[in-house]
Design a protein around this motif. Sequence first.
Motif, mmCIF file in Angstrom:
data_model
loop_
_atom_site.group_PDB
_atom_site.id
_atom_site.type_symbol
_atom_site.label_atom_id
_atom_site.label_comp_id
_atom_site.label_asym_id
_atom_site.label_seq_id
_atom_site.Cartn_x
_atom_site.Cartn_y
_atom_site.Cartn_z
ATOM 1 N N LYS A 1 -84.152 -50.730 -20.253
ATOM 2 C CA LYS A 1 -82.964 -50.908 -19.673
ATOM 3 C C LYS A 1 -83.193 -50.153 -18.106
ATOM 4 N N GLU A 2 -83.532 -51.116 -17.197
ATOM 5 C CA GLU A 2 -83.988 -50.252 -15.857
ATOM 6 C C GLU A 2 -83.910 -51.301 -14.776
ATOM 7 N N ILE A 3 -84.162 -50.565 -13.183
ATOM 8 C CA ILE A 3 -84.124 -51.314 -12.147
ATOM 9 C C ILE A 3 -85.764 -51.064 -11.712
ATOM 10 N N ILE A 4 -86.464 -52.202 -11.677
ATOM 11 C CA ILE A 4 -87.614 -51.962 -11.081
ATOM 12 C C ILE A 4 -87.863 -52.611 -9.726
ATOM 13 N N ASP A 5 -88.788 -51.936 -8.995
ATOM 14 C CA ASP A 5 -89.205 -52.338 -7.540
ATOM 15 C C ASP A 5 -90.209 -53.140 -7.731
ATOM 16 N N LEU A 6 -89.899 -54.505 -7.027
ATOM 17 C CA LEU A 6 -91.054 -55.666 -7.129
ATOM 18 C C LEU A 6 -91.945 -55.496 -6.318
ATOM 19 N N GLY A 7 -91.656 -54.339 -5.181
ATOM 20 C CA GLY A 7 -92.814 -54.253 -4.080
ATOM 21 C C GLY A 7 -92.695 -55.402 -3.090
ATOM 22 N N ASN A 8 -91.793 -56.264 -3.054
ATOM 23 C CA ASN A 8 -91.711 -57.420 -2.046
ATOM 24 C C ASN A 8 -90.382 -57.532 -1.398
ATOM 25 N N GLY A 9 -89.751 -56.214 -1.351
ATOM 26 C CA GLY A 9 -88.447 -56.179 -1.001
ATOM 27 C C GLY A 9 -87.539 -56.705 -1.640
ATOM 28 N N GLN A 10 -87.789 -56.959 -3.312
ATOM 29 C CA GLN A 10 -87.028 -57.273 -4.177
ATOM 30 C C GLN A 10 -86.999 -56.410 -5.525
ATOM 31 N N LYS A 11 -85.726 -56.302 -5.856
ATOM 32 C CA LYS A 11 -85.772 -55.339 -7.167
ATOM 33 C C LYS A 11 -85.518 -56.429 -8.289
ATOM 34 N N ARG A 12 -85.424 -55.799 -9.429
ATOM 35 C CA ARG A 12 -85.311 -56.482 -10.689
ATOM 36 C C ARG A 12 -84.390 -55.480 -11.657
ATOM 37 N N GLY A 13 -83.308 -55.889 -12.123
ATOM 38 C CA GLY A 13 -82.271 -55.270 -12.923
ATOM 39 C C GLY A 13 -82.519 -55.777 -14.373
ATOM 40 N N ILE A 14 -82.907 -54.869 -15.170
ATOM 41 C CA ILE A 14 -83.104 -55.418 -16.581
ATOM 42 C C ILE A 14 -82.227 -54.856 -17.718
ATOM 43 N N ASP A 15 -81.596 -55.576 -18.297
ATOM 44 C CA ASP A 15 -80.889 -55.088 -19.821
ATOM 45 C C ASP A 15 -81.487 -55.875 -20.907
ATOM 46 N N THR A 16 -81.450 -55.366 -22.037
ATOM 47 C CA THR A 16 -81.920 -56.115 -22.892
ATOM 48 C C THR A 16 -81.096 -56.239 -24.340
ATOM 49 N N GLN A 17 -81.046 -57.233 -24.724
ATOM 50 C CA GLN A 17 -80.080 -57.589 -25.988
ATOM 51 C C GLN A 17 -80.706 -57.613 -27.041
ATOM 52 N N VAL A 18 -80.697 -56.494 -28.046
ATOM 53 C CA VAL A 18 -81.493 -56.600 -29.384
ATOM 54 C C VAL A 18 -80.664 -56.241 -30.613
ATOM 55 N N TYR A 19 -81.043 -57.175 -31.482
ATOM 56 C CA TYR A 19 -80.021 -56.869 -32.686
ATOM 57 C C TYR A 19 -81.251 -56.868 -33.945
ATOM 58 N N ASP A 20 -81.089 -56.281 -34.747
ATOM 59 C CA ASP A 20 -81.860 -56.165 -36.063
ATOM 60 C C ASP A 20 -80.994 -56.717 -37.193
ATOM 61 N N THR A 21 -81.746 -57.250 -38.343
ATOM 62 C CA THR A 21 -80.765 -57.577 -39.356
ATOM 63 C C THR A 21 -79.980 -56.593 -40.024
ATOM 64 N N TYR A 22 -80.373 -55.474 -39.948
ATOM 65 C CA TYR A 22 -79.354 -54.561 -40.877
ATOM 66 C C TYR A 22 -78.111 -54.353 -39.997
ATOM 67 N N GLU A 23 -78.204 -54.319 -38.640
ATOM 68 C CA GLU A 23 -77.108 -54.059 -37.590
ATOM 69 C C GLU A 23 -76.114 -54.851 -37.809
ATOM 70 N N ILE A 24 -76.393 -56.299 -38.039
ATOM 71 C CA ILE A 24 -75.675 -57.630 -38.213
ATOM 72 C C ILE A 24 -75.146 -57.611 -39.536
ATOM 73 N N GLU A 25 -75.785 -57.333 -40.787
ATOM 74 C CA GLU A 25 -75.477 -57.432 -41.961
ATOM 75 C C GLU A 25 -74.230 -56.247 -42.312
ATOM 76 N N ARG A 26 -74.344 -55.061 -41.816
ATOM 77 C CA ARG A 26 -73.393 -54.223 -41.901
ATOM 78 C C ARG A 26 -71.874 -54.359 -41.190
ATOM 79 N N ILE A 27 -72.309 -55.152 -40.006
ATOM 80 C CA ILE A 27 -70.889 -55.153 -39.468
ATOM 81 C C ILE A 27 -70.257 -56.466 -39.971
ATOM 82 N N ALA A 28 -71.055 -57.454 -40.459
ATOM 83 C CA ALA A 28 -70.602 -58.621 -41.315
ATOM 84 C C ALA A 28 -69.676 -58.317 -42.465
#
Length: 370
Positions: A147-174
């Motif tokens: 989860k970060e903003i990285i500098d691509l060094g060419n005047g551009q930046k990249r914003g990154i967020d990551t969607q992650v789910y493991d089986t147990y997290e989905i099982e318990r909410i279901a």
Amino acid sequence: MANRKLLLLPGDGIGPEAMGEVRHIIAHMNEAEGAGFEIDEGLVGGAAYDAHGESISDADMEKALAADAVLFGAVGGPKWDDVPYEQRPEAGLLRLRKDLALFANLRPAICYPALADSSSLRKDVVEGLDILILRELTGGVYFGEPKEIIDLGNGQKRGIDTQVYDTYEIERIAAMAFELARTRDNRVCSMEKRNVMKSGVLWNEVVTATHKKGYEDVELTHMLADAGGMQLVRWPKQFDVIVTDNLFGDMLSDVAAMLTGSLGMLPSASLGAPDETTGKRKALYEPVHGSAPDIAGTGAANPIAMIASFAMCMRYSFEMIAEADRLEAAIAKVLDDGLRTGDIMSDGMTKVGTTEMGAAVLEAYKASAA
Ligand SMILES: NC(=O)c1ccc[n+]([C@@H]2O[C@H](COP(=O)([O-])OP(=O)(O)OC[C@H]3O[C@@H](n4cnc5c(N)ncnc54)[C@H](O)[C@@H]3O)[C@@H](O)[C@H]2O)c1
Ligand SMILES: CC(C)[C@H](C(=O)O)[C@@H](O)C(=O)O
Ligand SMILES: [Mg+2]
């Protein structure tokens, strides 16, 4: 006298204003009904940042971990727009959710009869509405790394967020969704975007598999989350329990708020897993709304979402079902009597501020004593 440890974290903006009304209700219940609430207080959000440079201190986190339940107001506001990202007010709330492992966020959207005219939608669409959005609260894109903003060094930046789910997290909410559905209309609709996201494919698979492990008496349907948003405003009464991920649940519950008339009406409960020895769940109760900087300090905030969050606290953390029912009935009564804060005001009604609304709910609660 029962010993019920409550930590109050009023926060910022209208948070402390709405919390003030709950404080009066708690004081009355302790004095007149021997409720035995033991109150502690802490700082969160911008208020905590101003006091000690972080959005919640370790000491207040300790208090939250030791409490039977936490009552949370709201955090954030323009005053803290420029504080470092890690210390922003909202980070305090996210830390509470993560460190208390509050994976299940119950967001009921109930349209009180007196407010069926207050929604921006037609009366017949919302009248009698009673749905529950169950939002996964400790996973997904809110917490995924990187989860970060990285500098691509060419005047551009990249914003990154990551969607992650493991089986147990989905099982318990279901599983929780199916169990909650059994106490209601026995129907669950699961929402994801399996047409675009791998986490959506897994979500769909795991919810389906969990359903087969002893929950087949509950009706299960699936819907793509964007279509779910559309269906929520087209014909919301088709739903009973909606189970969805952290980000979709955030957005869909704000949409659902408007079905009830105002964000100022929606309470929520955030629950952890039952403790292995005591069976008790860690819990935090908060309105769905934020700190409402546009009306903070004017005395105009609707305290009902905060008061209804306290009713959920009595119901889920303290098994005070009769008191919770009475408090919810008191809210319905003052609305029936025509009292309205600005956000739910309509023609012919009596406009009141935060304190008048809170006092009227307390009077109605007192009047309902056996
Ligand atoms: N749980 C939380 O603490 C929480 C939740 C949402 C937003 N926030 C934060 O709150 C700040 C403001 O965010 P926002 O403006 O997008 O959302 P908001 O919920 O604070 O306000 C949205 C609109 O709804 C109105 N509103 C909200 N609650 C109300 C109430 N009880 N009575 C009457 N009107 C009410 C506000 O006046 C505003 O016009 C931001 O810093 C945001 O991050 C915090
Ligand atoms: C304040 C913010 C972190 C929070 C969220 O996004 O979960 C809020 O919008 C909510 O709905 O509780
Ligand atoms: Mg939100």
